[in-house]
Design a protein around this motif. Structure first.
Motif, PDB file in Angstrom:
ATOM      1  N   HIS A 168      -0.574  -6.772   0.751  1.00  0.00           N
ATOM      2  CA  HIS A 168      -1.949  -7.073   1.122  1.00  0.00           C
ATOM      3  C   HIS A 168      -2.584  -7.968   0.064  1.00  0.00           C
TER       4      HIS A 168
ATOM      5  N   CYS B  62       3.125  -4.473   5.482  1.00  0.00           N
ATOM      6  CA  CYS B  62       3.231  -5.032   4.126  1.00  0.00           C
ATOM      7  C   CYS B  62       4.534  -4.631   3.441  1.00  0.00           C
TER       8      CYS B  62
ATOM      9  N   CYS C 177       3.733   0.370   7.444  1.00  0.00           N
ATOM     10  CA  CYS C 177       2.798  -0.759   7.302  1.00  0.00           C
ATOM     11  C   CYS C 177       3.587  -2.060   7.194  1.00  0.00           C
TER      12      CYS C 177
ATOM     13  N   CYS D 247       0.817  -1.219   0.000  1.00  0.00           N
ATOM     14  CA  CYS D 247       0.000   0.000   0.000  1.00  0.00           C
ATOM     15  C   CYS D 247       0.849   1.267   0.000  1.00  0.00           C
TER      16      CYS D 247
HETATM   17 ZN   LIG Z   1       0.211  -2.037   3.655  1.00  0.00          ZN
END
Ligand SMILES: [Zn+2]
Length: 110
Positions: free
Chosen positions: A51, A45, A43, A38
């Motif tokens: 994600h 990720c 984050c 993202c």
């Molecule tokens: Zn993310």
């Protein structure tokens, strides 16, 4: 096929017809999964695979790049089923054509 008597070919054809999936419940293409990062700072990720999975229906036309349509998670299972139906429909139609060609070759009624 070649060594089967004509009545059994016709019986097989009738059987195949009953196995045909509902013609409206088909989709051509393949389902692919994508994981996306993202880009938000911090984050998790950023260090993982992203994600997802998010699903896309990929459809190729000859001479063109495949087109990708997003498939909502709630419809993934149905899309999977429709893709299988399409493959099965193709196989069944192909076998029916082969039976009809063999009957034609025998100079028999189709
Ligand atoms: Zn993310």
């Amino acid at each position: 096929m070649r060594d089967k008597p004509s009545p059994s070919l016709r019986r097989r054809r009738t059987y195949l017809l009953r196995q045909l999936p509902p013609p409206q419940a088909i989709l051509r293409g393949s389902l692919i999964e994508r994981y996306k990062r993202c880009g938000k700072p911090g984050c998790k990720c950023a260090t993982g695979r992203g994600h997802g999975p998010k699903h896309y229906l990929s459809i190729s036309h000859t001479g063109e790049h495949p087109q990708m349509d997003y498939v909502p998670q709630t419809q993934v299972e149905q899309v999977r089923e429709y893709l299988v139906n399409y493959q099965r429909t193709r196989e069944i139609l192909e076998e029916i054509c082969t039976i009809n060609r063999e009957l034609l070759r025998r100079r028999e009624r189709l």
